[in-house]
Write a protein that holds these residues in place. Structure first.
Motif, short mmCIF file in Angstrom:
data_model
loop_
_atom_site.label_atom_id
_atom_site.label_comp_id
_atom_site.label_asym_id
_atom_site.label_seq_id
_atom_site.Cartn_x
_atom_site.Cartn_y
_atom_site.Cartn_z
N PRO A 84 86.73 68.02 150.87
CA PRO A 84 87.58 68.65 151.89
C PRO A 84 86.94 69.97 152.34
O PRO A 84 86.47 70.75 151.52
N ASP A 85 86.88 70.17 153.63
CA ASP A 85 86.26 71.38 154.21
C ASP A 85 84.81 71.56 153.73
O ASP A 85 84.33 72.68 153.63
N GLY A 86 84.14 70.46 153.40
CA GLY A 86 82.75 70.53 152.96
C GLY A 86 82.56 71.01 151.54
O GLY A 86 81.44 71.27 151.11
N ILE A 87 83.63 71.13 150.78
CA ILE A 87 83.56 71.62 149.40
C ILE A 87 83.58 70.42 148.46
O ILE A 87 84.52 69.65 148.46
N HIS A 88 82.52 70.28 147.69
CA HIS A 88 82.38 69.12 146.81
C HIS A 88 82.79 69.48 145.37
O HIS A 88 82.29 70.44 144.80
N PHE A 89 83.68 68.68 144.82
CA PHE A 89 84.11 68.83 143.43
C PHE A 89 83.69 67.61 142.62
O PHE A 89 83.63 66.51 143.16
N ARG A 90 83.43 67.84 141.36
CA ARG A 90 83.20 66.76 140.40
C ARG A 90 84.36 66.80 139.41
O ARG A 90 84.83 67.88 139.06
N LYS A 91 84.77 65.62 138.94
CA LYS A 91 85.84 65.60 137.93
C LYS A 91 85.23 65.32 136.57
O LYS A 91 84.25 64.60 136.45
N GLN A 92 85.84 65.93 135.53
CA GLN A 92 85.42 65.76 134.15
C GLN A 92 83.89 65.89 134.05
O GLN A 92 83.18 64.99 133.65
N HIS A 93 83.41 67.06 134.41
CA HIS A 93 81.97 67.34 134.51
C HIS A 93 81.46 68.07 133.27
O HIS A 93 81.96 69.14 132.94
N PRO A 94 80.45 67.49 132.57
CA PRO A 94 79.87 68.17 131.40
C PRO A 94 79.14 69.45 131.81
O PRO A 94 78.33 69.44 132.74
N ILE A 95 79.44 70.53 131.11
CA ILE A 95 78.75 71.81 131.30
C ILE A 95 78.47 72.37 129.91
O ILE A 95 79.41 72.74 129.20
N GLY A 96 77.21 72.42 129.53
CA GLY A 96 76.87 72.90 128.19
C GLY A 96 77.62 72.08 127.16
O GLY A 96 77.66 70.85 127.24
N PRO A 97 78.26 72.74 126.21
CA PRO A 97 78.98 72.00 125.17
C PRO A 97 80.39 71.56 125.58
O PRO A 97 81.13 71.01 124.78
N TYR A 98 80.76 71.79 126.84
CA TYR A 98 82.13 71.54 127.29
C TYR A 98 82.20 70.49 128.40
O TYR A 98 81.18 70.16 129.01
N ILE A 99 83.40 70.02 128.66
CA ILE A 99 83.66 69.14 129.79
C ILE A 99 84.74 69.81 130.63
O ILE A 99 85.86 70.00 130.19
N ALA A 100 84.34 70.19 131.85
CA ALA A 100 85.27 70.85 132.77
C ALA A 100 86.15 69.81 133.44
O ALA A 100 85.68 68.73 133.80
N ASP A 101 87.42 70.14 133.63
CA ASP A 101 88.31 69.21 134.35
C ASP A 101 87.75 68.94 135.74
O ASP A 101 87.63 67.79 136.15
N PHE A 102 87.43 70.02 136.47
CA PHE A 102 86.84 69.90 137.80
C PHE A 102 85.79 71.00 137.94
O PHE A 102 85.94 72.08 137.39
N TYR A 103 84.73 70.70 138.73
CA TYR A 103 83.66 71.67 138.90
C TYR A 103 83.13 71.62 140.33
O TYR A 103 82.88 70.54 140.88
N CYS A 104 82.97 72.79 140.93
CA CYS A 104 82.36 72.93 142.25
C CYS A 104 81.06 73.71 142.06
O CYS A 104 81.08 74.92 141.77
N ALA A 105 79.92 73.02 142.20
CA ALA A 105 78.62 73.64 141.95
C ALA A 105 78.32 74.74 142.97
O ALA A 105 77.76 75.79 142.61
N ALA A 106 78.65 74.52 144.24
CA ALA A 106 78.35 75.51 145.28
C ALA A 106 79.02 76.85 144.99
O ALA A 106 78.47 77.91 145.30
N ALA A 107 80.20 76.79 144.39
CA ALA A 107 80.95 78.02 144.08
C ALA A 107 80.78 78.44 142.63
O ALA A 107 81.28 79.49 142.24
N ARG A 108 80.12 77.59 141.83
CA ARG A 108 80.01 77.84 140.39
C ARG A 108 81.41 78.07 139.81
O ARG A 108 81.64 78.99 139.03
N LEU A 109 82.34 77.22 140.25
CA LEU A 109 83.75 77.35 139.90
C LEU A 109 84.19 76.18 139.03
O LEU A 109 84.04 75.02 139.40
N VAL A 110 84.74 76.51 137.87
CA VAL A 110 85.34 75.53 136.96
C VAL A 110 86.84 75.62 137.14
O VAL A 110 87.41 76.71 137.11
#
Length: 129
Positions: A35-61
């Motif tokens: 939506p609005d060009g913002i891409h989210f991933r669901k249940q995304h592995p980051i280091g030792p954790y799994i984020a519910d949702f992650y937006c790489a462009a914003a570095r937002l968990v």
């Protein structure tokens, strides 16, 4: 608690993607599809954790917090997780599951607005460097 081994973590993330909680389903339905060009991933592995949702462009968990997050041992783990993610330069936005169930559109709007604002500031920082 020790973090899961890398292979196990990716298998867990795959399973978590199939088994979203009701609040996660409601939020995902509103933020998937760029939506609005913002891409989210669901249940995304980051280091030792799994984020519910992650937006790489914003570095937002984005973390959806249910009632279990009120338990003292879970709250302690959450603090460690927040510290680790912050040390990686990631911003964490926590949303109460009850708020999503009450008004998923409003919760999604807040997530998208935050992602846009953070992505813009990340973009400005990299352009100025």
């Amino acid at each position: 608690m020790n973090p899961p081994k890398p292979r196990l973590k990716y298998e867990l993330a795959r399973q978590f993607r199939k088994d979203l909680t009701p609040p996660e389903v409601r939020l995902w339905a509103r933020i998937k599809g760029k939506p609005d060009g913002i891409h989210f991933r669901k249940q995304h592995p980051i280091g030792p954790y799994i984020a519910d949702f992650y937006c790489a462009a914003a570095r937002l968990v984005v973390e959806v917090d249910g009632q279990v997050h009120n338990l003292s041992d879970v709250a302690e783990r959450d603090e460690g997780r927040l510290a680790w993610l912050g040390a990686q330069g990631l911003e964490v936005m926590r949303i109460n599951a009850a708020d999503i169930m009450r008004d998923a559109d409003e919760a999604a709007l807040g997530v998208l607005m935050r992602a846009r604002a953070v992505a813009l500031s990340v973009s400005e920082m990299t352009e100025g460097a």
